[in-house]
Write a protein that holds these residues in place. Structure first.
Motif, PDB file in Angstrom:
ATOM      1  N   ARG A 174     -51.678 -44.958  24.987  1.00  0.00           N
ATOM      2  CA  ARG A 174     -51.277 -43.693  25.618  1.00  0.00           C
ATOM      3  C   ARG A 174     -52.260 -42.584  25.268  1.00  0.00           C
ATOM      4  NH1 ARG A 174     -47.642 -39.236  23.613  1.00  0.00           N
ATOM      5  NH2 ARG A 174     -47.179 -38.006  25.459  1.00  0.00           N
ATOM      6  N   ARG A 175     -52.634 -42.488  24.002  1.00  0.00           N
ATOM      7  CA  ARG A 175     -53.556 -41.434  23.575  1.00  0.00           C
ATOM      8  C   ARG A 175     -54.926 -41.591  24.241  1.00  0.00           C
ATOM      9  NH1 ARG A 175     -52.230 -37.850  20.480  1.00  0.00           N
ATOM     10  NH2 ARG A 175     -54.341 -37.328  19.824  1.00  0.00           N
ATOM     11  N   LEU A 176     -55.417 -42.824  24.334  1.00  0.00           N
ATOM     12  CA  LEU A 176     -56.696 -43.071  24.984  1.00  0.00           C
ATOM     13  C   LEU A 176     -56.663 -42.585  26.435  1.00  0.00           C
ATOM     14  CD1 LEU A 176     -59.548 -44.461  24.977  1.00  0.00           C
ATOM     15  CD2 LEU A 176     -58.365 -46.513  25.795  1.00  0.00           C
ATOM     16  N   LEU A 177     -55.564 -42.855  27.116  1.00  0.00           N
ATOM     17  CA  LEU A 177     -55.449 -42.459  28.515  1.00  0.00           C
ATOM     18  C   LEU A 177     -55.211 -40.958  28.664  1.00  0.00           C
ATOM     19  CD1 LEU A 177     -53.426 -45.515  29.770  1.00  0.00           C
ATOM     20  CD2 LEU A 177     -55.768 -44.942  30.377  1.00  0.00           C
ATOM     21  N   ARG A 178     -54.334 -40.397  27.849  1.00  0.00           N
ATOM     22  CA  ARG A 178     -54.038 -38.968  27.955  1.00  0.00           C
ATOM     23  C   ARG A 178     -55.238 -38.105  27.571  1.00  0.00           C
ATOM     24  NH1 ARG A 178     -48.762 -36.630  28.472  1.00  0.00           N
ATOM     25  NH2 ARG A 178     -50.027 -34.731  28.414  1.00  0.00           N
ATOM     26  N   PHE A 179     -56.148 -38.658  26.803  1.00  0.00           N
ATOM     27  CA  PHE A 179     -57.356 -37.933  26.433  1.00  0.00           C
ATOM     28  C   PHE A 179     -58.173 -37.572  27.675  1.00  0.00           C
ATOM     29  CE2 PHE A 179     -61.800 -37.746  24.906  1.00  0.00           C
ATOM     30  CZ  PHE A 179     -61.650 -36.750  23.955  1.00  0.00           C
ATOM     31  N   GLY A 180     -57.895 -38.241  28.792  1.00  0.00           N
ATOM     32  CA  GLY A 180     -58.663 -38.038  30.016  1.00  0.00           C
ATOM     33  C   GLY A 180     -58.410 -36.739  30.742  1.00  0.00           C
ATOM     34  N   GLY A 181     -57.343 -36.017  30.425  1.00  0.00           N
ATOM     35  CA  GLY A 181     -57.111 -34.772  31.148  1.00  0.00           C
ATOM     36  C   GLY A 181     -55.824 -34.092  30.756  1.00  0.00           C
ATOM     37  N   VAL A 182     -55.788 -32.776  30.977  1.00  0.00           N
ATOM     38  CA  VAL A 182     -54.594 -32.013  30.619  1.00  0.00           C
ATOM     39  C   VAL A 182     -53.525 -32.074  31.710  1.00  0.00           C
ATOM     40  CG1 VAL A 182     -55.817 -30.446  29.068  1.00  0.00           C
ATOM     41  CG2 VAL A 182     -55.586 -29.849  31.487  1.00  0.00           C
ATOM     42  N   ASN A 183     -53.905 -32.520  32.918  1.00  0.00           N
ATOM     43  CA  ASN A 183     -52.902 -32.716  33.972  1.00  0.00           C
ATOM     44  C   ASN A 183     -53.197 -34.041  34.683  1.00  0.00           C
ATOM     45  OD1 ASN A 183     -54.859 -32.254  36.095  1.00  0.00           O
ATOM     46  ND2 ASN A 183     -54.623 -30.051  35.732  1.00  0.00           N
ATOM     47  N   PHE A 184     -52.314 -34.430  35.561  1.00  0.00           N
ATOM     48  CA  PHE A 184     -52.428 -35.748  36.188  1.00  0.00           C
ATOM     49  C   PHE A 184     -53.684 -35.865  37.060  1.00  0.00           C
ATOM     50  CE2 PHE A 184     -51.206 -39.268  39.044  1.00  0.00           C
ATOM     51  CZ  PHE A 184     -50.842 -40.203  38.096  1.00  0.00           C
ATOM     52  N   THR A 185     -54.081 -34.789  37.722  1.00  0.00           N
ATOM     53  CA  THR A 185     -55.286 -34.823  38.553  1.00  0.00           C
ATOM     54  C   THR A 185     -56.528 -35.058  37.707  1.00  0.00           C
ATOM     55  OG1 THR A 185     -54.275 -33.336  40.166  1.00  0.00           O
ATOM     56  CG2 THR A 185     -56.658 -33.534  40.230  1.00  0.00           C
ATOM     57  N   GLU A 186     -56.663 -34.324  36.607  1.00  0.00           N
ATOM     58  CA  GLU A 186     -57.801 -34.536  35.714  1.00  0.00           C
ATOM     59  C   GLU A 186     -57.791 -35.952  35.154  1.00  0.00           C
ATOM     60  OE1 GLU A 186     -58.226 -31.647  32.631  1.00  0.00           O
ATOM     61  OE2 GLU A 186     -58.289 -29.964  34.030  1.00  0.00           O
ATOM     62  N   PHE A 187     -56.591 -36.419  34.804  1.00  0.00           N
ATOM     63  CA  PHE A 187     -56.460 -37.776  34.292  1.00  0.00           C
ATOM     64  C   PHE A 187     -56.970 -38.797  35.311  1.00  0.00           C
ATOM     65  CE2 PHE A 187     -53.635 -41.436  34.905  1.00  0.00           C
ATOM     66  CZ  PHE A 187     -54.110 -42.242  33.874  1.00  0.00           C
ATOM     67  N   LEU A 188     -56.559 -38.669  36.576  1.00  0.00           N
ATOM     68  CA  LEU A 188     -57.006 -39.612  37.606  1.00  0.00           C
ATOM     69  C   LEU A 188     -58.533 -39.634  37.707  1.00  0.00           C
ATOM     70  CD1 LEU A 188     -54.520 -39.158  40.600  1.00  0.00           C
ATOM     71  CD2 LEU A 188     -54.781 -41.159  39.125  1.00  0.00           C
ATOM     72  N   HIS A 189     -59.142 -38.443  37.704  1.00  0.00           N
ATOM     73  CA  HIS A 189     -60.597 -38.376  37.820  1.00  0.00           C
ATOM     74  C   HIS A 189     -61.297 -38.986  36.607  1.00  0.00           C
ATOM     75  CE1 HIS A 189     -60.955 -36.294  41.623  1.00  0.00           C
ATOM     76  NE2 HIS A 189     -60.003 -35.462  41.251  1.00  0.00           N
ATOM     77  N   SER A 190     -60.604 -39.033  35.469  1.00  0.00           N
ATOM     78  CA  SER A 190     -61.212 -39.586  34.249  1.00  0.00           C
ATOM     79  C   SER A 190     -61.136 -41.113  34.180  1.00  0.00           C
ATOM     80  CB  SER A 190     -60.514 -39.008  33.014  1.00  0.00           C
ATOM     81  OG  SER A 190     -59.260 -39.645  32.783  1.00  0.00           O
TER      82      SER A 190
END
Length: 195
Positions: A83-99
């Motif tokens: 979870r931490r590895l994935l959540r590190f990708g962005g502060v919101n869901f859009t940033e996360f998807l792009h990461s």
């Protein structure tokens, strides 16, 4: 297949269905051991056999079992590092998807020989995405689908997700972000050791 993936699958099956279920499964497939070693490598055929046999014993489809595995990787406290590895990708869901395109590289920083699928994210229009997941072994698309469902809840986003199928070595998912702030979401702090 990297042993960390197989061990995570084992942890999911043991944690969700119990040690007795796992031992019954091991007796059925008879791999010559009782538990996967995280730093070993295993034949991908064995991984597929574990998934197929577990699904059969549970009366589930293979796809549903893999999606449940993906959800487990995000929501179970024993897999908080994922979870931490994935959540590190962005502060919101859009940033996360792009990461997500960077995820295989981030995973290989921690485990250099990790055989993660390559991920490509295409934004079709505002809030509408297609994810392409490329790996020789089928099933990663369903695991990622389950993880994305759990992460949408984690971020508090309202998202429609669909599995579009596999062509060659590529599985595709549709992601429609309907509301980025649908609910409060789950607490997460990049600087802290807990989330």
């Amino acid at each position: 297949m990297h042993g960390l993936i197989d061990r995570s699958l084992e942890s999911f099956l043991r944690g969700t269905y119990g040690d007795e279920f796992w031992m019954d499964l091991i007796r059925e497939i008879d791999p010559g051991f009782d538990s996967f070693e995280p730093m070993f490598r295993y034949d991908a055929v064995l991984t597929q056999t574990v998934v197929n046999q577990a699904a059969e014993l549970l009366g589930k489809t293979r796809d549903n079992l893999l999606e449940d595995f993906g959800t487990y990787l995000i929501v179970d406290t024993r897999s908080e590092r994922v979870r931490r590895l994935l959540r590190f990708g962005g502060v919101n869901f859009t940033e996360f998807l792009h990461s997500l395109e960077d995820l295989p590289g981030r995973a290989r920083l921690a485990v250099p020989d990790m055989d993660m699928p390559e991920i490509e994210v295409d934004e079709l229009s505002e809030g509408a995405y297609v994810l392409s997941i490329c790996h020789p072994e089928p099933g990663f698309g369903h695991v990622i689908l389950g993880a994305l469902r759990a992460l949408a809840d984690d971020y508090g986003a309202l998202v429609l997700l669909d599995y579009n199928g596999r062509s060659g070595q590529t599985e595709t998912l549709s992601v429609d972000l309907l509301d980025m702030s649908y609910t409060e979401g789950r607490s997460f702090d990049l600087a802290a050791g807990t989330g």
